[in-house]
Design a protein around this motif. Structure first.
Motif, mmCIF file in Angstrom:
data_model
loop_
_atom_site.group_PDB
_atom_site.id
_atom_site.type_symbol
_atom_site.label_atom_id
_atom_site.label_comp_id
_atom_site.label_asym_id
_atom_site.label_seq_id
_atom_site.Cartn_x
_atom_site.Cartn_y
_atom_site.Cartn_z
ATOM 1 N N ILE A 1 0.862 -1.184 0.000
ATOM 2 C CA ILE A 1 0.000 0.000 0.000
ATOM 3 C C ILE A 1 0.896 1.231 0.000
ATOM 4 O O ILE A 1 1.764 1.365 0.865
ATOM 5 C CB ILE A 1 -0.930 0.025 1.234
ATOM 6 N N PRO A 2 0.739 2.131 -0.967
ATOM 7 C CA PRO A 2 1.561 3.342 -0.966
ATOM 8 C C PRO A 2 1.303 4.166 0.286
ATOM 9 O O PRO A 2 0.179 4.196 0.801
ATOM 10 C CB PRO A 2 1.122 4.079 -2.228
ATOM 11 N N VAL A 3 2.341 4.827 0.754
ATOM 12 C CA VAL A 3 2.258 5.645 1.968
ATOM 13 C C VAL A 3 2.443 7.101 1.593
ATOM 14 O O VAL A 3 3.349 7.452 0.836
ATOM 15 C CB VAL A 3 3.328 5.225 2.988
ATOM 16 N N SER A 4 1.580 7.957 2.112
ATOM 17 C CA SER A 4 1.691 9.396 1.879
ATOM 18 C C SER A 4 1.894 10.108 3.207
ATOM 19 O O SER A 4 1.208 9.818 4.188
ATOM 20 C CB SER A 4 0.439 9.945 1.197
ATOM 21 N N ASP A 5 2.828 11.048 3.208
ATOM 22 C CA ASP A 5 3.084 11.861 4.396
ATOM 23 C C ASP A 5 2.352 13.196 4.320
ATOM 24 O O ASP A 5 2.517 14.049 5.180
ATOM 25 C CB ASP A 5 4.593 12.101 4.542
#
Length: 394
Positions: A7-11
């Motif tokens: 799952i891509p992670v966004s900050d």
């Protein structure tokens, strides 16, 4: 929370000031990243694409509201059980009571009142020539209608907008806006419990009808004060922001205003298109009741998932050229009012108010011009705080 792979992670912080002002480049990045994105700052996942958000809205058993729909977990625990933060059968019970004065047939009864208020405000702003399209135009009709129909009394009208904005601010994380809103939310809840009660409210108003339903045994009496939220918050800010956004969009796209003035049958589509392209409530969250797969991405039970309505409504997978304002698009399937079990209970009132204003304005105004605009920065809402407008009368 169980770790989930692939799952891509966004900050990114969707509640930062710049993201509240212009979230659309961020939304596109999230949509491109994948069907599910982990939002690292706030400990939940997000669905940014239209098809997935709509599917979640239609599946309340899997995407539950019963553990609340905001971001901060302490706030979520506090709000469990209110109409917005419940599932059937409790949700059905409360919604059936809340929705009675908001049914389409009841809208016909109040249409003359709304028409008279619309005539009054349009006469005033067109006569002035220059006005704040938020304070002078968009706020007038929802404030006049809601304060009268809910029956809370004229002395509270000035406080309703402050309380509503504060309640929306606690939808977000514990940033400064959240903290600043706390005392006003407490003030509203005290008002609802102690002042908006039988004997101190209009006996024919919507608030009084809640207590009458409780007296008939249709719902617990202790639900009545907090259910005031369902009349005050959705009925005010969302409609106000929707009206102001329509004015800004028509000012920026005069060809669309010309098309509407020439063909009034476009008014319902114009409302839908404005709500699609400038969604007043950009997101709510849900909690998964079981392990669930979304477009091949597995999420465990207990995951909190943000449904990004503002992103879904501009998803190029659903709407061609989604950033273009086009009132011939006819996007009646937009998600600004939600869908399914939790579809906005006040949407018929909002549509009536917006369409009545557009009819009057189309009779009186040939062109809008925006001289200045100030975005609203709120954890739960998006739109204009001020919109300095001049009009060219017909």
């Amino acid at each position: 929370m169980t770790a989930v792979r692939d799952i891509p992670v966004s900050d990114v912080d969707l509640f930062a000031d710049d993201a509240r002002v212009d979230p659309y480049p961020i939304y596109r990045e999230l949509r491109d990243a994948g069907p599910v994105v982990e939002m690292a700052r706030h400990g939940h996942y997000a669905l940014p694409r239209y098809a997935d958000v709509r599917a979640a809205l239609m599946d309340w058993r899997t995407f539950s509201s019963a553990r609340s729909v905001f971001v901060d977990e302490e706030t979520n625990r506090t709000l469990e059980g209110i109409t917005l933060c419940s599932d059937p059968p409790d949700h059905t019970m409360m919604r059936s009571v809340l929705g009675r004065p908001l049914r389409p047939d009841r809208m016909r009864e109040i249409a003359p009142t709304i028409a008279a208020e619309a005539d009054r405000v349009v006469d005033r702003v067109v006569g002035a020539g220059r006005f704040d399209a938020v304070a002078d135009l968009a706020e007038h009709l929802p404030m006049a209608v809601v304060s009268t129909l809910v029956g809370l009394g004229e002395e509270y009208r000035g406080k309703l907008l402050e309380w509503a904005a504060a309640i929306w601010d606690v939808q977000g994380p514990r940033n400064q806006r959240f903290l600043d809103a706390g005392p006003q939310v407490g003030e509203f809840l005290s008002f609802a419990a102690n002042d908006a009660v039988p004997g101190r409210i209009d006996p024919d108003g919507w608030a009084a009808h809640l207590y009458e339903a409780a007296d008939r045994g249709e719902m617990p009496r202790e639900k009545c004060p907090v259910m005031m939220l369902d009349y005050v918050t959705p009925s005010l800010d969302t409609t106000i922001l929707g009206i102001a956004s329509m004015i800004a969009l028509f000012a920026d796209h005069p060809d669309q205003w010309d098309a509407l003035r020439a063909d009034r049958s476009l008014i319902p589509h114009a409302i839908n298109e404005a709500l699609r392209i400038e969604t007043p409530v950009p997101q709510f969250t849900r909690v998964l009741t079981e392990d669930h797969e979304i477009d091949g991405v597995a999420l465990p039970a207990g995951s909190r998932v943000a449904l990004l309505y503002g992103s879904a409504n501009r998803d190029e997978r659903k709407y061609p050229d989604p950033d273009r304002f086009d009132i011939t698009r006819k996007p009646s399937d937009h998600l600004a009012f939600g869908r399914g079990e939790h579809v906005c209970v006040g949407m018929h009132l909002a549509r009536l108010e917006m369409s009545t204003l557009l009819e009057r304005l189309a009779d009186r105004v040939s062109r809008f011009e925006v001289r200045g605009r100030t975005p609203m920065i709120n954890n739960g809402l998006r739109g204009w705080e001020h919109l300095d407008v001049t009009v060219s009368p017909v």
